[in-house]
Design an enzyme around this catalytic site. Structure first.
Site, mmCIF file in Angstrom:
data_model
loop_
_atom_site.group_PDB
_atom_site.id
_atom_site.type_symbol
_atom_site.label_atom_id
_atom_site.label_comp_id
_atom_site.label_asym_id
_atom_site.label_seq_id
_atom_site.Cartn_x
_atom_site.Cartn_y
_atom_site.Cartn_z
ATOM 1 N N ASN A 135 29.528 -33.489 -0.223
ATOM 2 C CA ASN A 135 29.045 -32.110 -0.241
ATOM 3 C C ASN A 135 27.612 -31.995 0.247
ATOM 4 O O ASN A 135 26.871 -32.974 0.179
ATOM 5 C CB ASN A 135 29.136 -31.576 -1.674
ATOM 6 C CG ASN A 135 30.516 -31.029 -1.977
ATOM 7 O OD1 ASN A 135 31.123 -30.356 -1.149
ATOM 8 N ND2 ASN A 135 31.014 -31.335 -3.169
ATOM 9 N N CYS A 174 38.132 -30.397 0.841
ATOM 10 C CA CYS A 174 37.766 -29.877 -0.477
ATOM 11 C C CYS A 174 39.037 -29.740 -1.303
ATOM 12 O O CYS A 174 40.105 -29.469 -0.763
ATOM 13 C CB CYS A 174 37.099 -28.517 -0.310
ATOM 14 S SG CYS A 174 36.658 -27.771 -1.883
ATOM 15 N N TYR A 204 34.252 -20.384 -6.106
ATOM 16 C CA TYR A 204 32.799 -20.363 -5.923
ATOM 17 C C TYR A 204 32.266 -18.968 -5.582
ATOM 18 O O TYR A 204 31.066 -18.713 -5.684
ATOM 19 C CB TYR A 204 32.373 -21.354 -4.841
ATOM 20 C CG TYR A 204 32.367 -22.789 -5.315
ATOM 21 C CD1 TYR A 204 31.222 -23.328 -5.900
ATOM 22 C CD2 TYR A 204 33.486 -23.593 -5.218
ATOM 23 C CE1 TYR A 204 31.202 -24.644 -6.343
ATOM 24 C CE2 TYR A 204 33.477 -24.908 -5.658
ATOM 25 C CZ TYR A 204 32.332 -25.424 -6.221
ATOM 26 O OH TYR A 204 32.314 -26.724 -6.673
ATOM 27 N N ARG A 245 21.018 -34.765 -8.353
ATOM 28 C CA ARG A 245 21.706 -33.489 -8.618
ATOM 29 C C ARG A 245 21.083 -32.777 -9.813
ATOM 30 O O ARG A 245 20.984 -31.544 -9.833
ATOM 31 C CB ARG A 245 23.197 -33.750 -8.855
ATOM 32 C CG ARG A 245 23.976 -32.515 -9.249
ATOM 33 C CD ARG A 245 25.457 -32.812 -9.297
ATOM 34 N NE ARG A 245 26.222 -31.711 -9.866
ATOM 35 C CZ ARG A 245 27.515 -31.786 -10.149
ATOM 36 N NH1 ARG A 245 28.189 -32.906 -9.915
ATOM 37 N NH2 ARG A 245 28.158 -30.745 -10.657
ATOM 38 N N HIS A 284 33.667 -23.787 0.132
ATOM 39 C CA HIS A 284 33.213 -23.134 -1.097
ATOM 40 C C HIS A 284 32.865 -21.662 -0.850
ATOM 41 O O HIS A 284 32.123 -21.051 -1.611
ATOM 42 C CB HIS A 284 32.028 -23.880 -1.743
ATOM 43 C CG HIS A 284 32.422 -25.230 -2.263
ATOM 44 N ND1 HIS A 284 31.559 -26.057 -2.926
ATOM 45 C CD2 HIS A 284 33.617 -25.899 -2.232
ATOM 46 C CE1 HIS A 284 32.189 -27.179 -3.274
ATOM 47 N NE2 HIS A 284 33.439 -27.107 -2.856
HETATM 48 P P1 NAD Z 1 28.125 -40.407 -7.261
HETATM 49 O O1 NAD Z 1 26.821 -39.967 -7.773
HETATM 50 O O2 NAD Z 1 28.971 -41.281 -8.112
HETATM 51 O O3 NAD Z 1 27.890 -41.108 -5.851
HETATM 52 C C1 NAD Z 1 28.896 -41.866 -5.254
HETATM 53 C C2 NAD Z 1 28.315 -43.154 -4.720
HETATM 54 O O4 NAD Z 1 27.572 -42.920 -3.531
HETATM 55 C C3 NAD Z 1 27.347 -43.835 -5.671
HETATM 56 O O5 NAD Z 1 27.903 -45.040 -6.151
HETATM 57 C C4 NAD Z 1 26.105 -44.038 -4.825
HETATM 58 O O6 NAD Z 1 25.441 -45.251 -5.064
HETATM 59 C C5 NAD Z 1 26.657 -43.960 -3.431
HETATM 60 N N1 NAD Z 1 25.669 -43.757 -2.369
HETATM 61 C C6 NAD Z 1 24.527 -43.056 -2.395
HETATM 62 N N2 NAD Z 1 23.897 -43.128 -1.208
HETATM 63 C C7 NAD Z 1 24.677 -43.894 -0.409
HETATM 64 C C8 NAD Z 1 24.574 -44.335 0.939
HETATM 65 N N3 NAD Z 1 23.539 -44.022 1.702
HETATM 66 N N4 NAD Z 1 25.565 -45.112 1.430
HETATM 67 C C9 NAD Z 1 26.621 -45.469 0.671
HETATM 68 N N5 NAD Z 1 26.764 -45.078 -0.599
HETATM 69 C C10 NAD Z 1 25.808 -44.301 -1.139
HETATM 70 O O7 NAD Z 1 28.908 -39.113 -6.804
HETATM 71 P P2 NAD Z 1 30.254 -38.423 -7.247
HETATM 72 O O8 NAD Z 1 29.945 -37.488 -8.333
HETATM 73 O O9 NAD Z 1 31.328 -39.402 -7.432
HETATM 74 O O10 NAD Z 1 30.545 -37.571 -5.955
HETATM 75 C C11 NAD Z 1 30.596 -38.192 -4.698
HETATM 76 C C12 NAD Z 1 30.453 -37.209 -3.567
HETATM 77 O O11 NAD Z 1 31.678 -36.550 -3.329
HETATM 78 C C13 NAD Z 1 29.413 -36.124 -3.788
HETATM 79 O O12 NAD Z 1 28.738 -35.858 -2.577
HETATM 80 C C14 NAD Z 1 30.263 -34.946 -4.217
HETATM 81 O O13 NAD Z 1 29.631 -33.730 -3.941
HETATM 82 C C15 NAD Z 1 31.484 -35.150 -3.377
HETATM 83 N N6 NAD Z 1 32.730 -34.523 -3.855
HETATM 84 C C16 NAD Z 1 33.297 -33.606 -3.045
HETATM 85 C C17 NAD Z 1 34.477 -32.988 -3.380
HETATM 86 C C18 NAD Z 1 35.010 -31.940 -2.459
HETATM 87 O O14 NAD Z 1 35.746 -31.068 -2.858
HETATM 88 N N7 NAD Z 1 34.633 -31.960 -1.183
HETATM 89 C C19 NAD Z 1 35.115 -33.331 -4.570
HETATM 90 C C20 NAD Z 1 34.526 -34.293 -5.378
HETATM 91 C C21 NAD Z 1 33.339 -34.895 -5.008
HETATM 92 C C1 G6P Z 2 34.839 -28.876 -7.118
HETATM 93 C C2 G6P Z 2 34.431 -28.914 -5.691
HETATM 94 C C3 G6P Z 2 33.795 -30.189 -5.315
HETATM 95 C C4 G6P Z 2 32.700 -30.534 -6.269
HETATM 96 C C5 G6P Z 2 33.251 -30.624 -7.663
HETATM 97 C C6 G6P Z 2 32.144 -30.798 -8.680
HETATM 98 O O1 G6P Z 2 36.076 -29.375 -7.291
HETATM 99 O O2 G6P Z 2 35.461 -28.650 -4.794
HETATM 100 O O3 G6P Z 2 33.316 -30.047 -4.009
HETATM 101 O O4 G6P Z 2 32.124 -31.765 -5.917
HETATM 102 O O5 G6P Z 2 33.957 -29.499 -8.015
HETATM 103 O O6 G6P Z 2 32.657 -31.314 -9.849
HETATM 104 P P1 G6P Z 2 31.732 -31.983 -10.939
HETATM 105 O O7 G6P Z 2 32.657 -32.511 -11.962
HETATM 106 O O8 G6P Z 2 30.959 -33.045 -10.227
HETATM 107 O O9 G6P Z 2 30.847 -30.903 -11.435
HETATM 108 MN MN MN Z 3 34.728 -28.856 -2.753
#
Ligand code: NAD
Ligand code: G6P
Ligand code: MN
Length: 432
Positions: A147, A169, A252, A93, A199
């Site tokens: 995401n 989300c 967003y 990222r 978003h």
């Molecule tokens: P992170 O960097 O902690 O990743 C989470 C885990 O995924 C890590 O422990 C990593 O080792 C693992 N991983 C990577 N590749 C993998 C694979 N092929 N199989 C299994 N595990 C794997 O990430 P984070 O900051 O905790 O965010 C996690 C995800 O959730 C991101 O994609 C983020 O964008 C998403 N997210 C989405 C929302 C939303 O609103 N939709 C909200 C929060 C987070």
């Molecule tokens: C928002 C979005 C998520 C995104 C997050 C990022 O809540 O809905 O999709 O992953 O923010 O937050 P961060 O703390 O990782 O910047």
């Molecule tokens: Mn989101």
């Protein structure tokens, strides 16, 4: 009992998810939760996995947390599979954000060039997960958080041919939490209608008699930190524009309606304290220090520094609604089916829906105002091209997607950004 599998279980958000499940145990009797990660996330998985088990042990319920690096072992006979993985972890990222900024263009996790490269890395993996699910848990639901959530969900439906999926989300959850408070009413007193893309959605609000109160909400929220997630810098929208569209844009949308100011702010961070991913890496380190404490058995306050606060409310509520056939109103990314007539029926939109055992029944939103209809169609074209490029690995398709993305100026610089991102992420992009 219900079997839950969470892919990307090593995420620092896992306690948030556990809290949501514990809160809903009476309606969603979970038997076991499998947290799946990969070698690179093993240490995180072990720390947060132990923390998750302590949370259950402190609850009245008997739930066992299993930790594994073997996805297929976990998926066997799952009822619900949630995805919260990040291919390349936060270091990837950082590149998504810093490389575009270094050329003076927006670097952001889900928007612009960065969001597209996150899609390129993620979509092949989610399609492998779907193939495993077809074999090992063909009746399970896939609840996707990874995401860019809308594009990932669309890839699952369009290329994975898997319909039992909901994209989620926390942004709509935050709006429906903060706006009623600002009006001095309860959430149940208002009728919400969301539509658009992940978003990139707008919403309208009515009172319990069906009278539109969107303008009242705009008044009550205007110029305040409008329930924005922590990761989005608060530049207010132009009021005249909101009045003209008669809808409330999502947080967003600032990147599109106030692109210049958002880019300026992003560049300041890029040249100063570091981009959001760099800041989040700090927070993540702090969180994992806390999670190591063998006495901590509840979600710590510090997790609220992450933008995804309350995301468990969307995830756990969706799972409980499907399991209990509750017909709960939830905003989900799902097949359009006419809810947004400005977009094809077979593409994925983010929309208010009634969620039950059969999936999502969308609430019709109707046509959008001219400007927003234009944005929406451009953005959907960008999404479809991005997904196609992620699947085929075709350079020209990727360049077309870059060119149509409103946050990327076309031309030589854009092509250089794209090429540099391809090099930076080479090991996660075998399809190109
Ligand atoms: P992170 O960097 O902690 O990743 C989470 C885990 O995924 C890590 O422990 C990593 O080792 C693992 N991983 C990577 N590749 C993998 C694979 N092929 N199989 C299994 N595990 C794997 O990430 P984070 O900051 O905790 O965010 C996690 C995800 O959730 C991101 O994609 C983020 O964008 C998403 N997210 C989405 C929302 C939303 O609103 N939709 C909200 C929060 C987070
Ligand atoms: C928002 C979005 C998520 C995104 C997050 C990022 O809540 O809905 O999709 O992953 O923010 O937050 P961060 O703390 O990782 O910047
Ligand atoms: Mn989101």
């Amino acid at each position: 009992g219900v079997k839950i599998v969470t892919i990307g279980g090593g995420s620092s958000y896992t306690p948030e998810l556990m809290e949501g499940f514990i809160k809903r145990y009476d309606e969603l009797p979970i038997r076991e939760i499998w947290l799946v990660d990969i070698e690179a996330g093993k240490e995180k998985l072990e720390i947060v996995g132990a923390m998750a088990q302590r949370m259950w042990d402190a609850s009245p319920y008997d739930v066992k947390i299993h930790l594994t690096l073997d996805r297929r072992e976990a998926l066997k006979d799952a009822d619900f599979v949630t995805t919260q993985f990040r291919v390349g972890l936060l270091n990837a990222r950082i590149k998504d954000e810093r490389i575009p900024f270094s050329y003076g263009m927006l670097g952001q996790e889900t928007n612009g060039a960065g969001g597209m490269f996150k899609a390129f890395r993620t979509i092949p993996i989610v399609l492998q997960i779907v193939e495993d699910m077809k074999e090992l848990c063909p009746n399970a639901w896939l609840v996707n958080f990874t995401n860019p959530s809308g594009m990932v969900t669309e890839a699952v439906v369009r290329y994975g041919k898997w319909e039992r999926v909901m994209g989620l989300c926390n942004v709509p959850v935050m709006a429906t939490m903060t706006e009623p408070k600002a009006l001095g009413v309860e959430k149940e007193d208002l009728i919400y209608k969301f539509a658009g893309l992940n978003h990139f959605h707008w919403h309208k609000v009515a009172d319990d008699k069906g009278n539109d109160v969107t303008y009242k909400v705009i008044d009550a929220m205007f110029d305040k930190d409008a329930g924005l997630p922590k990761n989005i810098h608060d530049i207010p929208f132009y009021r005249e524009q909101l009045e003209q569209m008669g809808m409330i844009p999502c947080g967003y949308h600032r990147y599109y309606y106030r692109e210049e100011e958002m880019l300026e702010h992003g560049l300041e961070e890029f040249n100063g304290e570091g981009t959001r991913a760099q800041q989040v890496k700090q927070t993540e380190a702090e969180l994992f220090e806390l999670y190591k404490d063998p006495n901590l058995n509840y979600k710590p306050e510090q997790l609220q520094k992450r933008g995804g606060a309350y995301y468990s409310d969307a995830a756990c509520e969706t799972i409980a609604a499907i399991y209990g056939n509750k017909d709960t109103q939830i905003v989900v990314s799902t097949k359009n089916d006419g809810a947004v007539p400005d977009l094809p029926a077979d593409c994925v939109v983010e929309v208010t829906a009634y969620v039950g055992a059969q999936g999502a029944r969308n609430v019709a939103f109707g046509e959008l105002p001219t400007a927003e209809k234009g944005w929406l169609q451009v953005m959907k074209a960008m999404e479809l091209l991005t997904i196609e490029a992620a699947v085929t690995g075709d350079y020209g398709t990727a360049l077309q997607a870059f060119t149509i993305n409103p946050l990327i100026r076309s031309g030589n610089t854009a092509k250089r950004i794209m090429d540099e991102l391809f090099i930076a992420h080479k090991k996660h992009l075998p399809q190109f």
